[in-house]
Design an enzyme around this catalytic site. Structure first.
Site, PDB file in Angstrom:
ATOM      1  N   HIS A 124      -5.331   0.987  -2.119  1.00  0.00           N
ATOM      2  CA  HIS A 124      -4.103   0.658  -1.387  1.00  0.00           C
ATOM      3  C   HIS A 124      -4.423   0.179   0.031  1.00  0.00           C
ATOM      4  O   HIS A 124      -3.927  -0.863   0.477  1.00  0.00           O
ATOM      5  CB  HIS A 124      -3.153   1.860  -1.319  1.00  0.00           C
ATOM      6  CG  HIS A 124      -2.092   1.694  -0.281  1.00  0.00           C
ATOM      7  ND1 HIS A 124      -0.965   0.922  -0.473  1.00  0.00           N
ATOM      8  CD2 HIS A 124      -2.017   2.145   0.999  1.00  0.00           C
ATOM      9  CE1 HIS A 124      -0.238   0.920   0.631  1.00  0.00           C
ATOM     10  NE2 HIS A 124      -0.858   1.644   1.544  1.00  0.00           N
ATOM     11  N   HIS A 129      -3.499  -3.517   2.963  1.00  0.00           N
ATOM     12  CA  HIS A 129      -3.355  -3.655   4.415  1.00  0.00           C
ATOM     13  C   HIS A 129      -4.330  -4.624   5.072  1.00  0.00           C
ATOM     14  O   HIS A 129      -3.975  -5.294   6.043  1.00  0.00           O
ATOM     15  CB  HIS A 129      -3.532  -2.288   5.090  1.00  0.00           C
ATOM     16  CG  HIS A 129      -2.378  -1.358   4.900  1.00  0.00           C
ATOM     17  ND1 HIS A 129      -1.189  -1.487   5.584  1.00  0.00           N
ATOM     18  CD2 HIS A 129      -2.222  -0.274   4.094  1.00  0.00           C
ATOM     19  CE1 HIS A 129      -0.355  -0.525   5.211  1.00  0.00           C
ATOM     20  NE2 HIS A 129      -0.954   0.225   4.303  1.00  0.00           N
ATOM     21  N   GLU A 170       4.738  -1.528   5.103  1.00  0.00           N
ATOM     22  CA  GLU A 170       4.539  -1.023   3.738  1.00  0.00           C
ATOM     23  C   GLU A 170       5.371  -1.764   2.681  1.00  0.00           C
ATOM     24  O   GLU A 170       4.873  -2.061   1.604  1.00  0.00           O
ATOM     25  CB  GLU A 170       4.832   0.481   3.656  1.00  0.00           C
ATOM     26  CG  GLU A 170       3.839   1.365   4.408  1.00  0.00           C
ATOM     27  CD  GLU A 170       2.425   1.375   3.808  1.00  0.00           C
ATOM     28  OE1 GLU A 170       2.199   0.793   2.735  1.00  0.00           O
ATOM     29  OE2 GLU A 170       1.535   1.969   4.451  1.00  0.00           O
ATOM     30  N   SER A 189      -0.156  -3.713  -3.294  1.00  0.00           N
ATOM     31  CA  SER A 189      -1.112  -2.890  -4.039  1.00  0.00           C
ATOM     32  C   SER A 189      -0.479  -2.211  -5.256  1.00  0.00           C
ATOM     33  O   SER A 189      -1.131  -1.415  -5.922  1.00  0.00           O
ATOM     34  CB  SER A 189      -1.731  -1.831  -3.115  1.00  0.00           C
ATOM     35  OG  SER A 189      -0.741  -0.903  -2.690  1.00  0.00           O
TER      36      SER A 189
HETATM   37 CO    CO Z   1      -0.161   1.943   3.453  1.00  0.00          CO
END
Ligand code: CO
Ligand code: PHE
Length: 259
Positions: A124, A129, A170, A189
């Protein structure tokens, strides 16, 4: 690598050493399987900035070496990544972002967590990110967010500011000439929510509204029912540039909104 939760090995800033040689071949294979599943989805559902950046990372072969990633990032936008044992306290997290260091969890999920994991793991954090840290505007915005986080701590407003992170970094969506796309790491993700957030008719997709995002609760254990859509990273930068102090003051007196 079983550093999951090994906070006793962490430095004062919660960083740990990424012992890359300690990852097993099964872990590299699981990372590749996660990568390959998402690789089929991102051309359809991720924003172009993310798609352009992942090509620079050459990360489909297994869990990446953080030092090599940091060298590329430093050259591009002055960011680097630091290994951490998992979620870290607010002050440490904001301090890293304010120093242009993105904390990346070192451990990988178990095979039985392939479809769903409650806490961030290296897949993730890295896949979701890190690529956008190559985008100069996004990179500067996340730096500003980190400084804003330290300020929010002094103003006892972290809960409000955390909602902004949730609905942008997010789970954010962005308008593109080809339609709405995902830029939020939790979406990019995700095996299931990436297509859902763009294509499903059920969720609300609201034009980004800073105060509404700060006021809107979120649920961590299901697909989002509300997404906020930005026009561009420049808009995100612009809309979050004002001093939040009076905004926090005002919002404190107002009800939280359901998502
Ligand atoms: Co995150
Ligand atoms: N402008 C915000 C403040 O004064 C800081 C911030 C910047 C927050 C960017 C989020 C994103 O508190």
């Amino acid at each position: 690598m079983s550093l999951r939760g090994s906070y006793d090995l962490a430095a004062a800033d919660f960083s740990v050493v990424q012992d890359w040689a300690a990852y097993s071949s099964d872990e590299h294979a699981l990372f590749r399987r996660l990568y390959q599943r998402q690789a089929k989805l991102v051309p359809l559902y991720a924003c172009s900035e993310w798609i352009e950046a992942i090509a620079r990372l050459d990360a489909g072969g297994g869990i990446p070496k953080f030092d090599q990633v940091s060298a590329k990032l430093r050259a591009a936008t002055g960011w680097e990544i630091v290994a951490v044992p998992g979620l870290i306290p607010d002050e440490a997290f904001f301090t890293h972002l304010a120093g242009r260091r993105f904390p990346v969890t070192v451990w990988l999920r178990k095979p039985e967590e392939f479809d769903y994991i409650v806490e961030p793991d290296v897949f993730h954090d890295f896949f979701g990110h890190v690529p956008l840290l190559f985008d100069p505007v996004y990179a500067d915005h996340l730096h500003a967010y980190g400084k804003g986080g330290l300020k929010a701590m002094r103003l006892d407003a972290v809960k409000l500011l955390a909602r902004l992170y949730w609905y942008t970094i997010e789970f954010g969506l962005i308008k593109t000439p080809g339609g709405v796309r995902a830029y939020g790491a939790g979406l990019i993700s995700s095996g299931g929510e990436l297509a859902y957030c763009v294509s499903d008719l059920a969720p609300k997709r609201l034009d980004f509204d800073l105060e509404r995002a700060l006021r809107t609760d979120y649920q961590i254990d299901r697909y989002q029912t509300t997404y906020f859509v930005i026009d561009s990273f420049a808009q995100l930068m612009r809309d979050t540039a004002p001093d939040f102090t009076p905004i926090y003051e005002r919002l404190r007196g107002l009800a939280t909104l359901a998502p």
